[in-house]
Design a protein around this motif. Structure first.
Motif, PDB file in Angstrom:
ATOM      1  N   ILE A   1      18.014  -5.129  -6.364  1.00  0.00           N
ATOM      2  CA  ILE A   1      16.764  -4.444  -5.883  1.00  0.00           C
ATOM      3  C   ILE A   1      16.700  -3.259  -6.744  1.00  0.00           C
ATOM      4  CG2 ILE A   1      16.141  -3.336  -3.600  1.00  0.00           C
ATOM      5  CD1 ILE A   1      17.487  -5.352  -1.953  1.00  0.00           C
ATOM      6  N   TYR A   2      15.638  -2.862  -7.117  1.00  0.00           N
ATOM      7  CA  TYR A   2      15.271  -1.737  -8.025  1.00  0.00           C
ATOM      8  C   TYR A   2      14.689  -0.628  -7.140  1.00  0.00           C
ATOM      9  CZ  TYR A   2      17.099  -4.721 -11.420  1.00  0.00           C
ATOM     10  OH  TYR A   2      17.748  -5.861 -12.709  1.00  0.00           O
ATOM     11  N   VAL A   3      15.343   0.535  -7.252  1.00  0.00           N
ATOM     12  CA  VAL A   3      14.510   1.796  -6.446  1.00  0.00           C
ATOM     13  C   VAL A   3      14.144   2.755  -7.778  1.00  0.00           C
ATOM     14  CG1 VAL A   3      15.101   3.534  -4.852  1.00  0.00           C
ATOM     15  CG2 VAL A   3      16.200   1.557  -4.634  1.00  0.00           C
ATOM     16  N   LEU A   4      12.803   3.132  -7.346  1.00  0.00           N
ATOM     17  CA  LEU A   4      11.976   3.904  -8.423  1.00  0.00           C
ATOM     18  C   LEU A   4      11.455   5.039  -7.513  1.00  0.00           C
ATOM     19  CD1 LEU A   4      11.228   0.854  -9.016  1.00  0.00           C
ATOM     20  CD2 LEU A   4      10.709   1.895 -11.281  1.00  0.00           C
ATOM     21  N   SER A   5      11.538   6.222  -8.267  1.00  0.00           N
ATOM     22  CA  SER A   5      10.792   7.492  -7.477  1.00  0.00           C
ATOM     23  C   SER A   5       9.507   7.716  -8.298  1.00  0.00           C
ATOM     24  CB  SER A   5      11.753   8.490  -7.593  1.00  0.00           C
ATOM     25  OG  SER A   5      12.110   8.788  -8.962  1.00  0.00           O
ATOM     26  N   LYS A   6       8.577   8.892  -8.029  1.00  0.00           N
ATOM     27  CA  LYS A   6       7.474   9.007  -8.485  1.00  0.00           C
ATOM     28  C   LYS A   6       7.609   9.360 -10.043  1.00  0.00           C
ATOM     29  CE  LYS A   6       3.671  12.424  -8.314  1.00  0.00           C
ATOM     30  NZ  LYS A   6       3.103  13.553  -7.456  1.00  0.00           N
TER      31      LYS A   6
ATOM     32  N   THR B   1       0.874  -1.200  -0.007  1.00  0.00           N
ATOM     33  CA  THR B   1      -0.078  -0.046  -0.001  1.00  0.00           C
ATOM     34  C   THR B   1       0.737   1.251   0.008  1.00  0.00           C
ATOM     35  OG1 THR B   1      -0.269  -0.357   2.466  1.00  0.00           O
ATOM     36  CG2 THR B   1      -1.932  -1.026   1.020  1.00  0.00           C
ATOM     37  N   LEU B   2       0.417   2.465  -0.551  1.00  0.00           N
ATOM     38  CA  LEU B   2       1.044   3.691  -0.743  1.00  0.00           C
ATOM     39  C   LEU B   2       0.152   4.881  -0.408  1.00  0.00           C
ATOM     40  CD1 LEU B   2       3.305   5.628  -1.551  1.00  0.00           C
ATOM     41  CD2 LEU B   2       2.512   5.204  -3.974  1.00  0.00           C
ATOM     42  N   LYS B   3       0.369   5.742   0.786  1.00  0.00           N
ATOM     43  CA  LYS B   3      -0.373   6.772   1.052  1.00  0.00           C
ATOM     44  C   LYS B   3      -0.590   7.662  -0.043  1.00  0.00           C
ATOM     45  CE  LYS B   3      -0.539   5.630   5.325  1.00  0.00           C
ATOM     46  NZ  LYS B   3      -1.859   5.134   6.148  1.00  0.00           N
ATOM     47  N   LYS B   4      -2.054   8.224  -0.245  1.00  0.00           N
ATOM     48  CA  LYS B   4      -2.503   8.777  -1.490  1.00  0.00           C
ATOM     49  C   LYS B   4      -1.980  10.114  -1.473  1.00  0.00           C
ATOM     50  CE  LYS B   4      -5.300   9.352  -5.019  1.00  0.00           C
ATOM     51  NZ  LYS B   4      -4.871  10.547  -5.623  1.00  0.00           N
ATOM     52  N   ASN B   5      -2.106  11.016  -0.297  1.00  0.00           N
ATOM     53  CA  ASN B   5      -1.860  12.352  -0.174  1.00  0.00           C
ATOM     54  C   ASN B   5      -1.339  12.837   0.950  1.00  0.00           C
ATOM     55  OD1 ASN B   5      -4.281  12.521   0.856  1.00  0.00           O
ATOM     56  ND2 ASN B   5      -5.245  13.301  -1.102  1.00  0.00           N
ATOM     57  N   LEU B   6      -1.650  11.791   2.217  1.00  0.00           N
ATOM     58  CA  LEU B   6      -1.371  12.317   3.854  1.00  0.00           C
ATOM     59  C   LEU B   6      -0.636  11.298   4.259  1.00  0.00           C
ATOM     60  CD1 LEU B   6      -4.700  13.971   4.904  1.00  0.00           C
ATOM     61  CD2 LEU B   6      -2.590  15.046   4.371  1.00  0.00           C
ATOM     62  N   ALA B   7       0.343  11.481   5.207  1.00  0.00           N
ATOM     63  CA  ALA B   7       1.017  10.746   5.894  1.00  0.00           C
ATOM     64  C   ALA B   7       0.576   9.876   7.071  1.00  0.00           C
ATOM     65  CB  ALA B   7       2.700  11.186   6.107  1.00  0.00           C
TER      66      ALA B   7
ATOM     67  N   PHE C   1       1.538   9.224  -2.609  1.00  0.00           N
ATOM     68  CA  PHE C   1       1.589   9.322  -4.265  1.00  0.00           C
ATOM     69  C   PHE C   1       1.343  10.638  -4.788  1.00  0.00           C
ATOM     70  CE2 PHE C   1      -0.987   8.992  -7.988  1.00  0.00           C
ATOM     71  CZ  PHE C   1      -0.138   8.168  -8.945  1.00  0.00           C
ATOM     72  N   ASP C   2       0.634  11.542  -4.357  1.00  0.00           N
ATOM     73  CA  ASP C   2       0.420  12.842  -4.817  1.00  0.00           C
ATOM     74  C   ASP C   2       1.769  13.679  -4.487  1.00  0.00           C
ATOM     75  OD1 ASP C   2      -2.000  12.013  -5.620  1.00  0.00           O
ATOM     76  OD2 ASP C   2      -3.011  12.664  -4.221  1.00  0.00           O
ATOM     77  N   VAL C   3       2.410  13.439  -3.603  1.00  0.00           N
ATOM     78  CA  VAL C   3       3.705  14.126  -3.220  1.00  0.00           C
ATOM     79  C   VAL C   3       5.134  13.823  -3.783  1.00  0.00           C
ATOM     80  CG1 VAL C   3       4.766  15.564  -1.508  1.00  0.00           C
ATOM     81  CG2 VAL C   3       2.430  14.905  -1.049  1.00  0.00           C
ATOM     82  N   GLU C   4       5.528  12.773  -3.436  1.00  0.00           N
ATOM     83  CA  GLU C   4       6.654  11.928  -3.463  1.00  0.00           C
ATOM     84  C   GLU C   4       6.878  10.830  -2.851  1.00  0.00           C
ATOM     85  OE1 GLU C   4       9.886  11.175  -5.621  1.00  0.00           O
ATOM     86  OE2 GLU C   4       9.047  13.122  -5.808  1.00  0.00           O
ATOM     87  N   PHE C   5       7.381   9.888  -3.394  1.00  0.00           N
ATOM     88  CA  PHE C   5       7.257   8.262  -3.050  1.00  0.00           C
ATOM     89  C   PHE C   5       8.839   7.682  -3.483  1.00  0.00           C
ATOM     90  CE2 PHE C   5       4.805   7.721  -6.706  1.00  0.00           C
ATOM     91  CZ  PHE C   5       5.453   6.482  -7.247  1.00  0.00           C
TER      92      PHE C   5
ATOM     93  N   GLU D   1     -10.360   4.409  -4.891  1.00  0.00           N
ATOM     94  CA  GLU D   1     -11.811   4.382  -5.166  1.00  0.00           C
ATOM     95  C   GLU D   1     -12.291   3.853  -6.688  1.00  0.00           C
ATOM     96  OE1 GLU D   1     -13.092   8.135  -2.198  1.00  0.00           O
ATOM     97  OE2 GLU D   1     -12.639   8.565  -4.241  1.00  0.00           O
ATOM     98  N   ALA D   2     -11.768   4.232  -7.493  1.00  0.00           N
ATOM     99  CA  ALA D   2     -12.298   3.682  -8.879  1.00  0.00           C
ATOM    100  C   ALA D   2     -11.403   2.525  -9.171  1.00  0.00           C
ATOM    101  CB  ALA D   2     -12.053   4.978  -9.834  1.00  0.00           C
ATOM    102  N   PHE D   3     -10.449   2.076  -8.618  1.00  0.00           N
ATOM    103  CA  PHE D   3      -9.568   0.809  -8.984  1.00  0.00           C
ATOM    104  C   PHE D   3      -9.053   1.032 -10.414  1.00  0.00           C
ATOM    105  CE2 PHE D   3     -11.818  -0.512  -5.255  1.00  0.00           C
ATOM    106  CZ  PHE D   3     -10.897  -0.962  -4.340  1.00  0.00           C
ATOM    107  N   THR D   4      -8.759   2.145 -10.705  1.00  0.00           N
ATOM    108  CA  THR D   4      -8.091   2.431 -12.168  1.00  0.00           C
ATOM    109  C   THR D   4      -6.596   2.421 -11.962  1.00  0.00           C
ATOM    110  OG1 THR D   4      -8.452   4.839 -12.124  1.00  0.00           O
ATOM    111  CG2 THR D   4     -10.130   3.461 -13.215  1.00  0.00           C
ATOM    112  N   VAL D   5      -5.925   2.172 -12.969  1.00  0.00           N
ATOM    113  CA  VAL D   5      -4.445   2.141 -13.008  1.00  0.00           C
ATOM    114  C   VAL D   5      -3.926   3.604 -12.982  1.00  0.00           C
ATOM    115  CG1 VAL D   5      -2.299   1.634 -14.157  1.00  0.00           C
ATOM    116  CG2 VAL D   5      -4.243  -0.027 -13.966  1.00  0.00           C
ATOM    117  N   LEU D   6      -3.400   4.232 -11.910  1.00  0.00           N
ATOM    118  CA  LEU D   6      -2.869   5.687 -11.887  1.00  0.00           C
ATOM    119  C   LEU D   6      -1.514   5.641 -12.376  1.00  0.00           C
ATOM    120  CD1 LEU D   6      -3.668   6.551  -8.220  1.00  0.00           C
ATOM    121  CD2 LEU D   6      -5.070   7.208 -10.403  1.00  0.00           C
TER     122      LEU D   6
END
Length: 563
Positions: free
Chosen positions: A242-247, A175-181, A227-231, A204-209
């Motif tokens: 191990i591969y590391v990806l950012s937003k 899981t990944l927080k949407k916009n708040l920590a 997700f909306d800020v930085e991850f 909510e819509a279960f579409t691929v963001l």
């Protein structure tokens, strides 16, 4: 003995009914060919259980929205689908988008549909596609290849009119927080698939963001941020990396290469803790720098995070094949729990109304529940962690002299002028070095060829006390795969001081990577103790300028050999 067979990724603790009573959700694999089941436990008792269509890959709980009552939903990944439950009732089913089928495979089934090829020919051609094609075969074709010859015709008659579909499956989920920590914030589902992709779903819509590609199939995921800020997403894959990806990156930003396959991935603060099949625990930064390694006394079976929020403690729990569960903070051992059987899954969190509860399942199907005492304090159990005892001993530092104090004051007052003088000398040194390098290249006074067309290296050695010396040249072709032919070696020397049997000869073919020794004798003619330089030139036939050269300082006769 609860007859539970699962892994850490299929365990979750959540308040499913919003009554403050946390339940244990288990994706049971089903022992001895039994059907996989979804079980919900309260204490040691099973409240509900329901069958699953395929083996579970992961189970997580997350908040889908801000609507009241704010009860978490349960997501269970199984095969190509994610089953979402609310209040333990089926709520939504998300299926992975199908992959494009192999056109050659589709054409073969179309020919079979029109009875232009028989089943044995179809099997032979499908096997050829499976060995050579980059696109894998569909499940229908793979099942057909497993059949006996007597069963092929009936299978083709039943499936030849169906459309070929190639479906991938889910290998891991997080899981990944949407916009708040915040702890009660809305979270997105993050899926890792067999087709080497990472999908982030809208809660909510279960579409691929967003969709991200990996070089290999992900086995473990760890995500931090919003997700909306930085991850930052770390994926341990089946190729041992191990591969590391950012937003903003669709491809990996960093790659951490492991010496063995990963068996677990946990983030403790800013450190990625990885367990490997070499029975060791490694700590890395997200940029790939290894911080520490801790060997384990047995094979690692499972890993998970231990977080005691009241004390701000984060540690990693490691389940070993010898029945031990070890708790580490960085590389310091905090505690050892001994179970009656090998522990296959771990989960720490709020269970029932207890904040700090450890849930373990064993290889034989047992369930162990332990509650951490409220007064418990984790103390490092020793080992090589922390500073050595000798560090606490006081050193007999001598007293500061008047000269030391004066020099310190001078350095403080003249710091800027001293730094400028140092920088000036450093720039002059770099300039002189660059000029000498350019002069060596222009005059070919370099033992390494400066041209990419003729990558050569020359090393000369003089042996002997005189008057006869042995001169050995070591030539090496430094190219990757191209041999070099048509080279000549020429010695330029004073004929009044030295005599050589051959001053000019041809070199054989130089194979890349091999060292070719070329030996010749040098006779010293002077009896006055005079020595000179012998210049060695390596040339190509038909060209006047040397490819490379070397100056050899010859020793005085009856003196020590020099190189």
């Amino acid at each position: 003995m609860a007859n539970i067979h699962t892994f850490s990724s299929c365990l979750a603790l959540a308040d499913l009914h919003g009554d403050g009573e946390y339940k244990l959700v288990v994706g049971d694999l089903g022992p001895r060919e039994q059907q996989p089941r979804l079980k919900v436990l309260k204490g040691p008792m099973v409240l509900t259980e329901s069958p699953l269509p395929a083996l579970p890959a992961a189970a997580v709980t997350f908040l889908m929205g801000q609507h009241e009552p704010r009860t978490p939903a349960l997501a269970l990944a199984s095969g190509p689908c994610v089953y979402v439950y609310k209040n333990l009732r089926p709520y939504f089913k998300f299926s992975l988008p199908p992959l494009p089928a192999n056109p050659l495979e589709q054409d073969l089934w179309n020919q079979s549909k029109e009875d232009r090829i028989d089943p044995p020919t179809l099997k032979e051609m499908l096997e050829g596609i499976r060995e050579k094609a980059e696109v894998p075969l569909s499940v229908q074709s793979l099942r057909f290849l497993q059949l006996e010859p007597s069963e092929m015709e009936a299978f083709v008659s039943q499936h030849k009119s169906k459309v070929i579909k190639r479906q991938t499956v889910i290998t891991t989920m997080a899981t990944l927080k949407k916009n708040l920590a915040d702890e009660g914030a809305v979270s997105c589902l993050v899926l890792g698939t067999e087709s080497k992709e990472i999908l982030v779903l809208d809660p909510e819509a279960f579409t691929v963001l967003t969709k991200m590609n990996l070089p290999s199939i992900p086995a473990f995921l760890d995500i931090t941020g919003q997700f909306d800020v930085e991850f930052l997403l770390a994926a341990a894959c089946r190729d041992g990396n191990i591969y590391v990806l950012s937003k903003d990156s669709k491809r990996p930003k960093y790659c951490i290469e492991l010496s063995a396959q990963p068996v677990g991935l946990v983030r403790v603060h800013k450190i990625l803790v990885v367990g490997s099949t070499q029975d060791s625990l490694h700590g890395f930064t997200h940029k790939g720098k290894k911080l520490w390694t801790v060997p384990m006394p047995a094979a690692i079976l499972t890993m998970n995070l231990l977080e005691q929020r009241s004390r701000g403690l984060q540690a990693v729990m490691v389940g070993l094949s010898n029945g031990e569960v070890r708790v580490y903070r960085d590389k310091a051992l905090l505690n050892i729990i001994r179970a009656p059987d090998a522990v296959t899954s771990l989960c720490f969190g709020r269970y029932g109304r207890e904040d700090n509860t450890l849930v373990m399942t064993t290889k034989g199907g047992g369930l162990l529940i332990k509650i951490l005492k409220r007064t418990a304090v984790f103390v490092e159990a020793g080992g090589d962690a922390g500073p050595p005892p000798a560090q606490s001993l006081k050193l007999s530092v001598p007293r500061k002299t008047r000269l030391y104090v004066d020099q310190t004051l001078r350095e403080r007052e003249s710091a800027t002028a001293m730094h400028r003088t140092f920088q000036t000398d450093l720039y002059l040194l770099r300039l002189r070095t660059a000029r000498a390098y350019v002069q060596a290249l222009e005059s070919s006074l370099s033992p390494v060829s400066a041209t990419a067309r003729e990558p050569l290296k020359l090393h000369a050695v003089v042996q002997g006390l005189g008057p006869t010396f042995k001169l050995t040249l070591h030539l090496q072709n430094t190219s990757a795969a191209r041999p070099i032919v048509g080279l000549l070696v020429c010695f330029v020397y004073s004929e009044a001081l030295y005599a050589l049997p051959r001053a000019f000869f041809k070199l054989p073919l130089l194979v890349p990577g091999l060292l070719y020794p070329v030996e010749t004798l040098v006779e010293g003619l002077s009896d006055k103790g005079v020595s000179d330089i012998i210049k060695v030139l390596v040339l190509r036939e038909g060209q006047g300028a040397p490819l490379l050269s070397a100056h050899i300082n010859m020793p005085v006769s009856e003196g020590l050999a020099s190189t």
